[in-house]
Scaffold this motif. Structure first.
Motif, PDB file in Angstrom:
ATOM      1  N   GLY A 194     -22.736  -9.962  39.925  1.00 16.43           N
ATOM      2  CA  GLY A 194     -22.777 -11.421  39.881  1.00 16.43           C
ATOM      3  C   GLY A 194     -23.805 -11.966  38.913  1.00 16.43           C
ATOM      4  O   GLY A 194     -23.703 -13.113  38.467  1.00 16.43           O
ATOM      5  N   HIS A 195     -24.816 -11.146  38.561  1.00 15.53           N
ATOM      6  CA  HIS A 195     -25.849 -11.599  37.622  1.00 15.53           C
ATOM      7  C   HIS A 195     -25.323 -11.731  36.193  1.00 15.53           C
ATOM      8  O   HIS A 195     -25.784 -12.589  35.435  1.00 15.53           O
ATOM      9  N   SER A 198     -24.195 -14.999  34.588  1.00 16.88           N
ATOM     10  CA  SER A 198     -25.331 -15.915  34.451  1.00 16.88           C
ATOM     11  C   SER A 198     -26.118 -15.620  33.181  1.00 16.88           C
ATOM     12  O   SER A 198     -26.588 -16.545  32.503  1.00 16.88           O
ATOM     13  N   GLN A 201     -24.067 -16.937  30.209  1.00 18.01           N
ATOM     14  CA  GLN A 201     -24.172 -18.392  30.097  1.00 18.01           C
ATOM     15  C   GLN A 201     -25.542 -18.809  29.576  1.00 18.01           C
ATOM     16  O   GLN A 201     -25.654 -19.711  28.731  1.00 18.01           O
ATOM     17  N   TYR A 221     -30.840 -19.426  36.807  1.00 24.34           N
ATOM     18  CA  TYR A 221     -29.864 -19.444  37.903  1.00 24.34           C
ATOM     19  C   TYR A 221     -29.012 -18.184  37.842  1.00 24.34           C
ATOM     20  O   TYR A 221     -28.547 -17.770  36.784  1.00 24.34           O
ATOM     21  N   SER A 222     -28.824 -17.547  38.995  1.00 20.67           N
ATOM     22  CA  SER A 222     -28.009 -16.336  39.068  1.00 20.67           C
ATOM     23  C   SER A 222     -26.867 -16.527  40.061  1.00 20.67           C
ATOM     24  O   SER A 222     -27.099 -16.925  41.213  1.00 20.67           O
ATOM     25  N   GLU A 223     -25.660 -16.227  39.590  1.00 18.54           N
ATOM     26  CA  GLU A 223     -24.502 -16.281  40.485  1.00 18.54           C
ATOM     27  C   GLU A 223     -24.572 -15.174  41.537  1.00 18.54           C
ATOM     28  O   GLU A 223     -24.004 -15.292  42.614  1.00 18.54           O
ATOM     29  N   ASN A 226     -26.795 -16.675  43.896  1.00 19.32           N
ATOM     30  CA  ASN A 226     -26.372 -18.063  44.100  1.00 19.32           C
ATOM     31  C   ASN A 226     -27.583 -18.981  44.285  1.00 19.32           C
ATOM     32  O   ASN A 226     -27.577 -19.893  45.100  1.00 19.32           O
ATOM     33  N   LYS A 227     -28.611 -18.710  43.496  1.00 20.92           N
ATOM     34  CA  LYS A 227     -29.809 -19.538  43.522  1.00 20.92           C
ATOM     35  C   LYS A 227     -30.643 -19.262  42.266  1.00 20.92           C
ATOM     36  O   LYS A 227     -30.337 -18.364  41.488  1.00 20.92           O
TER      37      LYS A 227
END
Length: 319
Positions: A194-195, A198, A201, A221-223, A226-227
């Motif tokens: 998930g990182h 991010s 982007q 911000y890291s997906e 999620n924070k």
């Protein structure tokens, strides 16, 4: 304006401060000095593991007791490929990589081999097998394959006995590694993958970070979480994000001993140390283990060994 975690900045500088010991590293053989402490740690961790296993009521008090010391020991229950298991390990386990390679080399080569060698190696491998992280659990298997292959090159029975065994274990290792990496049900995998969007982007919106960096302790911000966070487990991407092109110098400092070891790869032991150190650098790529106290320990050991092989070569040339 970039938000910065000042505590993390201080922690980074504190963690990398042992790098100053490189000035005196030529006076010490850290691999030899580390053998005893590593074996003792693994024996104690094995004893503690079985103590908790047979007396589960002790798990909670031991957990809270070591929590007051900043969690030097991780005690947890994890699920791998649908199998739930109790795990326990020292945060610094991965720093034992040179010692694992040393004892496997002794076993395969027969140099200074005795019954204690097998006992020490058993405790080390067992401690790693119940460590609960994919990297440390698989590390002894990887080192076994590499050392077995390197030391068996000049043995008569290698082609018919040793190499087939290593080949089978190697195939099993690759299958297990792929299964663990692709296990989307495992929480840490989902977070790590998930990182990545991010980072993509962030670099698309701020390409200047690739050149000058965002600075240590800077938030993003890291997906995955999620924070907003100041650090993820993708170490080399973190170096690029924090330090920009200067990260190449940092990587170069870690890579220098690796290049030297490869130069002297004709020596079987040196070749084993090369792959041991390489495995650490690969593990550090998905764990925050480079610019840390653990990373400094491994770096000092790598430079200590580099100094020993280069000084030996110089002495040979002088003779």
């Amino acid at each position: 304006m970039t938000l910065v975690d000042e505590t993390e900045v201080l922690a980074v500088y504190k963690a990398i401060s042992p790098v100053l010991l490189l000035l005196w590293i030529r006076n010490y053989d850290l691999i030899s000095l580390s053998k005893g402490p590593v074996v003792i740690c693994c024996i104690l961790m094995t004893m503690l593991f079985f103590l908790i296993l047979y007396c589960p009521q002790l798990e909670a008090p031991i957990y809270y007791w070591q929590a007051t010391a900043g969690f030097p020991i991780i005690i947890n229950h994890r699920t791998f490929l649908g199998v739930s298991m109790f795990v326990m390990y020292l945060k610094s386990y991965v720093a034992f990589v040179f010692i694992i390679a040393y004892y496997f080399y002794v076993v395969f080569s027969g140099i200074h081999r005795n019954i204690l060698t097998f006992i020490y190696l058993f405790f080390i491998c067992f401690a790693f097998s119940v460590s609960g992280t994919r990297s440390t659990m698989l590390l002894p298997i990887f080192i076994f394959i590499i050392v077995g292959y390197v030391t068996g090159a000049n043995k008569k029975y290698a082609k018919y006995i040793l190499y087939p065994i290593i080949f089978i274990i190697g195939i099993a290792f690759i299958v297990l590694l792929i299964a663990l990496i692709s296990d989307t049900g495992e929480a840490s995998n989902a977070v790590k993958y998930g990182h990545i969007p991010s980072y993509i982007q962030l670099f698309e919106e701020h390409p200047e970070y690739i050149l000058i960096g965002q600075g240590p302790g800077a938030y993003m911000y890291s997906e995955g979480f999620n924070k907003v966070v100041f650090k993820t487990e993708w170490t080399y991407l973190e170096l690029l994000r924090n330090y920009g092109l200067f990260s190449l110098i940092i990587i170069g400092v870690f890579a220098k001993p690796l290049i030297t070891m490869w130069k002297y790869r004709r020596d079987a032991f040196c070749k084993c140390m090369f792959f041991a150190y390489l495995s650490y650098l690969l593990i550090a790529g998905t764990n925050p283990l480079l610019l840390s106290s653990t990373g400094m320990i491994v770096l000092l050991m790598a430079y200590s060994y580099e100094e020993s092989i280069t000084s030996l070569d110089v002495n040979k040339q002088q003779k």
